[in-house]
Write a protein that holds these residues in place. Structure first.
Motif, PDB file in Angstrom:
ATOM      1  N   ILE A  51      28.536  53.567  41.545  1.00 57.37           N
ATOM      2  CA  ILE A  51      29.110  52.357  42.132  1.00 57.37           C
ATOM      3  C   ILE A  51      30.584  52.563  42.463  1.00 57.37           C
ATOM      4  CG2 ILE A  51      29.672  49.934  41.706  1.00 57.37           C
ATOM      5  CD1 ILE A  51      26.696  50.533  42.273  1.00 57.37           C
ATOM      6  N   ALA A  52      31.294  53.305  41.606  1.00 56.08           N
ATOM      7  CA  ALA A  52      32.711  53.593  41.870  1.00 56.08           C
ATOM      8  C   ALA A  52      32.870  54.412  43.144  1.00 56.08           C
ATOM      9  CB  ALA A  52      33.330  54.327  40.681  1.00 56.08           C
ATOM     10  N   ASP A  55      32.195  52.083  46.056  1.00 60.77           N
ATOM     11  CA  ASP A  55      33.377  51.241  46.264  1.00 60.77           C
ATOM     12  C   ASP A  55      34.476  52.017  46.998  1.00 60.77           C
ATOM     13  OD1 ASP A  55      32.618  48.773  45.214  1.00 60.77           O
ATOM     14  OD2 ASP A  55      33.153  49.336  43.164  1.00 60.77           O
ATOM     15  N   GLN A  56      34.738  53.234  46.549  1.00 54.86           N
ATOM     16  CA  GLN A  56      35.802  54.033  47.163  1.00 54.86           C
ATOM     17  C   GLN A  56      35.520  54.276  48.641  1.00 54.86           C
ATOM     18  OE1 GLN A  56      37.968  57.585  45.227  1.00 54.86           O
ATOM     19  NE2 GLN A  56      36.381  58.559  46.432  1.00 54.86           N
ATOM     20  N   GLU A  59      35.254  50.566  50.532  1.00 58.40           N
ATOM     21  CA  GLU A  59      36.536  49.855  50.552  1.00 58.40           C
ATOM     22  C   GLU A  59      37.467  50.415  51.618  1.00 58.40           C
ATOM     23  OE1 GLU A  59      36.620  48.625  45.799  1.00 58.40           O
ATOM     24  OE2 GLU A  59      38.026  50.115  46.574  1.00 58.40           O
ATOM     25  N   LYS A 115      25.512  46.045  45.666  1.00 55.26           N
ATOM     26  CA  LYS A 115      26.840  46.431  46.121  1.00 55.26           C
ATOM     27  C   LYS A 115      26.863  46.631  47.634  1.00 55.26           C
ATOM     28  CE  LYS A 115      29.974  47.177  43.904  1.00 55.26           C
ATOM     29  NZ  LYS A 115      31.197  46.425  43.521  1.00 55.26           N
ATOM     30  N   TYR A 118      26.835  43.354  49.355  1.00 52.50           N
ATOM     31  CA  TYR A 118      28.143  42.705  49.260  1.00 52.50           C
ATOM     32  C   TYR A 118      29.051  43.150  50.406  1.00 52.50           C
ATOM     33  CZ  TYR A 118      32.980  42.100  47.675  1.00 52.50           C
ATOM     34  OH  TYR A 118      34.316  41.795  47.602  1.00 52.50           O
ATOM     35  N   TYR A 119      29.130  44.454  50.624  1.00 49.94           N
ATOM     36  CA  TYR A 119      29.988  44.950  51.708  1.00 49.94           C
ATOM     37  C   TYR A 119      29.423  44.580  53.076  1.00 49.94           C
ATOM     38  CZ  TYR A 119      32.810  47.484  48.344  1.00 49.94           C
ATOM     39  OH  TYR A 119      33.657  47.785  47.308  1.00 49.94           O
ATOM     40  N   SER A 207      35.275  37.011  49.120  1.00 52.96           N
ATOM     41  CA  SER A 207      35.842  38.328  49.414  1.00 52.96           C
ATOM     42  C   SER A 207      37.179  38.509  48.709  1.00 52.96           C
ATOM     43  CB  SER A 207      36.001  38.514  50.923  1.00 52.96           C
ATOM     44  OG  SER A 207      36.812  37.491  51.465  1.00 52.96           O
ATOM     45  N   TRP A 266      42.160  49.014  49.821  1.00 55.37           N
ATOM     46  CA  TRP A 266      41.393  47.863  49.341  1.00 55.37           C
ATOM     47  C   TRP A 266      42.306  46.856  48.645  1.00 55.37           C
ATOM     48  CZ3 TRP A 266      37.144  45.560  50.481  1.00 55.37           C
ATOM     49  CH2 TRP A 266      36.555  44.642  49.607  1.00 55.37           C
TER      50      TRP A 266
END
Length: 275
Positions: A51-52, A55-56, A59, A115, A118-119, A207, A266
């Motif tokens: 997940i990290a 996100d990276q 984002e 995830k 979400y984006y 958001s 981000w």
């Protein structure tokens, strides 16, 4: 290199070769030259690491396109720049984009799916903002159909960067997609999609993040950074979250300072939403 970043970079190499499921925590720690205990000090599980990485990746891409859509003055070239910035991001992160597209279609990981959704919601909002800026009331009835057409172009043509070995002419590709999008925008007369069909945030706060989480995120990033204008700007912005005393112009300038750091994009996006 910060241990957390070392783990992420090493894991990315292994995921690219083996996929998410086939790569173990032991393999990641062996590649990093660290113990499992050191791994679990940074990430509670392999899923949290995945997940990290998502996100990276997401984002940075989303922060770039959102900044473009909300700040570009010339709407006449906005669509070209949107395609260009989006494809450029895919090109820069080809390795992870390839992994993510493959894994997402096969994954049963609910956190990963949530995830990505979400984006996707955030991207929907940004593209609709762009559509309204460029075409206005003329496509009010078909704006949601055009949103899906633009996203379809992005998904299909992104495969060229993931699987095509022949060099691509970026300007020509983006000009071609602008032409296609304009034709659709001006030619569509029968709407199919409606607002209730589209997954978009109901409130802007979806958001955003609570103040305490934003403060924690910034404090963690400040600890990782060497002394620089970007670090100083981030520290000054930190003081403004609960009690804004600087003028909007100063706040905007400080946020622009930190956007120059790829891993701060981000945070810059969240601070723009906050202020």
């Amino acid at each position: 290199m910060v241990k957390k970043q070392l783990i992420m970079e090493s894991a990315l190499e292994l995921f690219a070769k083996q996929g998410f499921e086939a790569t173990s925590v032991q393999q990641i720690t062996d590649k990093c030259g660290i113990s499992k205990g050191a791994f679990y000090l940074s990430f509670k599980s392999k899923d949290e690491l995945i997940i990290a990485l998502v996100d990276q990746f997401m984002e940075q891409i989303f922060a770039d396109i959102d900044h473009l859509v909300r700040n570009k003055k010339d709407s006449a070239t906005l669509l070209f720049d949107y395609y260009y910035v989006s494809f450029q991001s895919f090109k820069q992160h080809t390795e992870f984009a390839n992994i993510l597209m493959k894994e997402y279609t096969q994954s049963l990981n609910e956190k990963l799916i949530h995830k990505i959704h979400y984006y996707d919601k955030l991207v929907n909002t940004t593209i609709l903002t762009m559509i309204d800026r460029i075409y206005g009331e003329s496509i009010k009835q078909t704006r949601y159909d055009l949103l899906y057409c633009i996203k379809g172009f992005m998904r299909m043509y992104s495969e060229l960067f993931l699987f095509q070995v022949v060099p691509l002419e970026m300007d020509e590709l983006c000009q071609s997609l602008v032409e296609k999008t304009d034709l659709l925008a001006k030619g569509m007369t029968i709407p199919f999609l409606k607002k209730e069909h589209i997954d978009i945030p109901v409130y802007q706060s979806e958001s955003s993040v609570p103040n305490d989480q934003l403060i924690s995120l910034i404090e963690e990033k400040v600890k990782e950074m060497d002394d620089s204008i970007e670090k100083e700007s981030l520290q000054l912005l930190l003081t403004q979250i609960d009690n804004q005393t600087y003028s909007p112009a100063i706040i905007k300038g400080l946020i622009e300072n930190i956007r120059s750091q790829p891993d701060c994009k981000w945070i810059a996006y969240l601070l723009n939403r906050h202020f």
